[in-house]
Scaffold this motif. Structure first.
Motif, short mmCIF file in Angstrom:
data_model
loop_
_atom_site.label_atom_id
_atom_site.label_comp_id
_atom_site.label_asym_id
_atom_site.label_seq_id
_atom_site.Cartn_x
_atom_site.Cartn_y
_atom_site.Cartn_z
N ARG A 260 1.28 -1.08 -0.28
CA ARG A 260 0.18 0.12 0.01
C ARG A 260 0.59 1.17 -0.27
NH1 ARG A 260 -5.63 -1.10 2.58
NH2 ARG A 260 -5.35 -4.18 2.79
N ILE A 261 0.56 2.47 -1.05
CA ILE A 261 1.30 3.82 -0.68
C ILE A 261 0.08 4.43 0.05
CG2 ILE A 261 2.45 4.54 -2.78
CD1 ILE A 261 3.45 2.12 -2.66
N HIS A 262 1.11 5.29 0.03
CA HIS A 262 0.72 6.85 0.53
C HIS A 262 1.09 7.44 0.08
CE1 HIS A 262 -1.57 4.34 3.69
NE2 HIS A 262 -1.18 4.44 4.17
N ALA A 263 0.55 9.23 -0.35
CA ALA A 263 1.46 9.69 -0.54
C ALA A 263 1.13 11.29 -1.04
CB ALA A 263 2.03 9.92 -2.37
N ALA A 264 1.41 12.64 -1.29
CA ALA A 264 1.27 13.77 -1.26
C ALA A 264 1.86 14.43 -2.19
CB ALA A 264 1.58 14.75 -0.12
N VAL A 265 1.41 14.99 -3.14
CA VAL A 265 2.29 16.28 -3.44
C VAL A 265 0.99 17.45 -3.64
CG1 VAL A 265 1.92 16.54 -6.40
CG2 VAL A 265 2.01 14.38 -5.80
N VAL A 266 2.59 18.18 -3.25
CA VAL A 266 2.32 19.94 -2.93
C VAL A 266 2.88 20.74 -3.61
CG1 VAL A 266 2.21 21.24 -0.50
CG2 VAL A 266 1.99 18.88 0.06
N ASP A 267 1.78 21.85 -3.80
CA ASP A 267 2.36 23.00 -3.84
C ASP A 267 3.58 23.90 -2.92
OD1 ASP A 267 0.93 24.92 -2.83
OD2 ASP A 267 -0.07 24.90 -5.39
N ALA A 268 4.30 24.74 -3.92
CA ALA A 268 4.81 25.17 -2.59
C ALA A 268 3.83 26.63 -1.79
CB ALA A 268 5.59 26.48 -3.07
N GLY A 269 3.07 26.78 -2.27
CA GLY A 269 1.89 27.81 -0.72
C GLY A 269 1.29 26.32 0.10
N GLY A 270 1.59 24.70 -0.35
CA GLY A 270 1.01 24.19 0.98
C GLY A 270 -0.22 23.17 0.01
N ALA A 271 -0.07 23.34 -1.11
CA ALA A 271 -2.24 23.45 -0.77
C ALA A 271 -1.47 21.53 -1.81
CB ALA A 271 -2.55 24.04 -2.39
#
Lengths: 336, 336
Positions: free
Chosen positions: A16-27
Motif C-alpha cells: 500500500r502506498i501513501h503519497a502527497a503532492v504539494v505546491d509551494a503554497g502548501g496546497a
C-alpha cells in the motif's frame, strides 16, 4: 494506488502506498491513501540536513565543491570514485576517516558489493552510503567551532541544527517532529509526508526565481547563499546522489534538469518537479524499497514527466531457476 | 492485528495480516483481516504435496523413512546433515542429484550460508531448501511409472497429482485453484487462506482418532496409509522441517507434539494445533517473512499455546553501528 506482486497473473502480495503532492503554497495538489501519514523521512531528508552547509556559510568557508555538496545529499553506492571524492571532502575540511561515526554496511549497489567482496575490500565508515552526509556534518561542526566528537547524538548542536532546518522547510514545529536514530547513527525525523512534500516544493520557487530560470540544456544557477545550491548540486550530479544503475540516478538522468528525487530507507521517496514547483513524498506502508521506486516513477509520470525506462515501471520477478515467474507492477493512480 | 516497525517509540512501517483459524468441520473459529484472502500457499503447501507419497503407497514401495518424509515437507536450511539425508533419500529411490530440477540459492539459514561461503561450498540443486520435496516428487513419478523428466511442469502427472491432493484437503475445486510457478520451479497454488487453514485442520481428527491418541511424551502413531504419517514425520522431526535457529523448528520444539507449523515464502504461515484440531493460515499482505513469524506466534499464543521464546515474539532492529534503534512487534489480536 498500490504495488502488486503478481505471480502467473494472480496477485500474491501487495504494497500500500501513501503519497502527497504539494505546491509551494502548501496546497495538496494530489494524493494517494493518507496524505497526512506520519513516518520517518530517513535519507530523503538529506537535502535539508545539507542545507545548513550553504545557509551557515560552511560551503564558502571550506571551499566545498558542488560535487561534495551533492555527496552530502546522497545515499551513494560506495563506488570507488565516490569514496575517493568523500576522502577529498574530508581532507578539505581538515578531518579524516577516523572522525566518521557512520557504521559500515555492504554497498547499496549489488554490482559494487559483489566487486568489493571478490576483491576483499574492507568496508570502513567512508564506504557507508551516508559518508557524504556525515562529512557535511563534520564540516558544520568545524565551521561553528562545535566539538566534532559525538556529532551523531540527538543533543549535539549539529543534530539540533538539522532539526531546526527540517522544521523550517516542513512547517512542522520542532516539538512535533519525532526524533529517533537512523541506520547510520544520526538523528532521523518523523512527520507527516505532506509536510515532507511541502519542503521539497519550497525548493522550487527559489530555483525558478533565479537569474535566467532553469533551462534544460544549461541549468547553471548562481546564488551564493541559497537552497538553490543544493538543488543545483543534485541536478548536476545525479551520478553522485545514488550511483550507476540505481533509481535516483536513473530517474534524474532520464529528465535532466527537470526533477530531483531522493530515496529514503523503508519505502520513503521524495522529489521536486523543478518547473512545476511540485513537491512529492510517498511512503510504502510496509517499507518495501522496490515498491517505492515503481510508485515514485508512476507519480512522476502522472504529473507529466515521461518517459521512463521500462525497468523503472515494472520489475520482473525470477525464481531460483532463472525463470520469470511474475512481476511487481503499479495499480491505480493519484487522486486529485 | 498487524506487525509494526517501531523506531524510537514511533511507528515507521506496518505489515497488515490476514488470517483464518478453522476447525475440521470448516467453521471459522477466529480471524484477522480478510479470512477469505486469496494468495499462494507456497511452501506451506508442502505437507499436502507430500501426502501422495503416503496415500499412493510410495513410502512403502521405496521404504522411505520418517525423516525423509519430513524432508519432503520441509524448507530445510541446507545444513550438511540435511543435505546428506536428501542424498540418501535420492539413492533410496534410484535417482541422483542430476535428476533434481530445483534451482540453487543461498541457504535460508544465515549461519549455514556464511559457513558455505567461507568454505567455498558449491551450491547445487540438492542444497535447495526444497530438495526434499523435489526428491519426493521424483519418488512419486518413479512409483507410478511416470517420466522423471520435466516433473516440475504444471502439466506433468506429478504436479497434477499434487493439485488434486491440495483440492481434496482444501475443499476448493481444482478449476478454482490458481496455478503458477514457485521459487523452485514446481507448481504453486493460489486459493483462500481459509481453505488452507481447513486443510491443516483436517489433519487433526486423523491424529486424534489414531490408536492411543496423541500423547505429549510419546506421540508415536501407526496407521500405514494415512495423513497421520505426514503429521507424525513433522512432529518427530522439527529439526528437519526448517533447521537450527529457524522459526518452524523453534516453534515446534517449544511445544513438542502440540503443533505443526510450516512457513511459506512471501509471508504465508500455516499450522495445526494437534489437540485442539484447529488449522491456521495467515498471510502478511505485503509478503514480509519476519512479520509472518511474529504473527503466527501471536496467534498460537492467543489459541492457548504458551510460552514462546521472546525473540519469536518481538524482533529488535539494529543499525549499521550495532545500536538497537527499534523493533518489530505485533499489535492487536484475533477476532472471534
Amino acid at each position: 494506488m498500490h504495488v502488486e506482486v503478481v505471480r502467473g497473473g494472480i496477485v500474491e502480495s501487495r504494497h500500500r502506498i501513501h503519497a502527497a503532492v504539494v505546491d509551494a503554497g502548501g496546497a495538496l495538489v494530489a494524493s494517494v491513501g493518507e496524505p497526512d501519514y506520519v513516518t520517518f523521512w530517513r535519507s530523503a531528508a538529506k537535502p535539508f540536513q545539507a542545507l545548513p552547509l550553504v545557509l551557515d556559510g560552511v560551503v564558502d568557508h571550506f571551499g566545498i565543491t558542488r560535487a561534495e555538496l551533492a555527496l552530502a545529499c546522497a545515499s551513494h553506492s560506495s563506488e570507488p570514485g565516490q569514496v575517493e571524492q568523500v576522502r577529498e571532502f574530508l581532507k578539505r575540511i581538515g578531518c579524516t576517516e577516523r572522525d566518521l561515526l557512520c557504521g559500515p554496511h555492504p554497498p547499496l549497489s549489488d554490482a559494487v558489493a559483489k566487486d568489493y567482496q571478490t576483491r576483499g575490500v574492507r568496508l570502513t565508515a567512508v564506504y557507508s552510503n551516508c559518508s557524504g552526509k556525515h562529512t557535511g556534518m563534520l564540516a558544520l561542526a568545524g565551521h561553528h567551532g562545535w566539538p566534532v566528537e559525538g556529532y551523531v547524538r540527538p543533543d549535539h548542536p549539529v543534530q539540533k541544527r538539522c532539526l531546526a532546518e527540517v522544521s523550517k522547510w516542513t512547517g512542522v514545529p520542532e516539538s512535533q517532529i519525532g526524533v529517533a536514530v537512523d541506520g547510520c547513527g544520526v538523528a532521523c525525523f518523523a512527520l507527516p509526508i505532506r509536510n515532507m512534500a511541502l519542503a521539497y516544493a519550497r525548493l522550487g520557487p527559489e530555483v525558478r526565481s533565479a537569474e535566467g530560470g532553469v533551462r534544460n540544456d544549461d541549468y547553471s544557477l548562481h546564488t551564493p547563499h541559497s537552497a538553490l545550491r543544493i538543488v543545483e548540486a543534485m541536478l548536476r550530479h545525479p551520478e553522485l546522489i545514488a550511483g550507476e544503475g540505481r533509481p535516483c540516478t536513473e530517474i534524474m538522468r532520464a529528465h535532466p534538469g527537470r526533477v530531483i528525487v531522493k530515496i529514503g530507507a523503508d519505502g520513503v521517496y521524495s522529489g521536486l518537479l523543478v518547473q512545476e514547483g511540485l513537491g512529492i513524498t510517498l511512503k510504502v506502508e510496509d517499507g518495501h524499497g522496490a515498491a517505492s521506486i515503481l510508485a515514485i516513477v508512476r507519480i512522476l509520470e502522472e504529473l507529466g514527466l515521461r518517459p521512463f525506462p521500462e525497468h523503472l515501471r515494472e520489475r520482473p520477478m525470477t525464481n531460483s531457476r532463472g525463470e520469470t515467474v511474475g512481476a511487481l507492477r503499479v495499480r491505480g493512480g493519484l487522486t486529485r
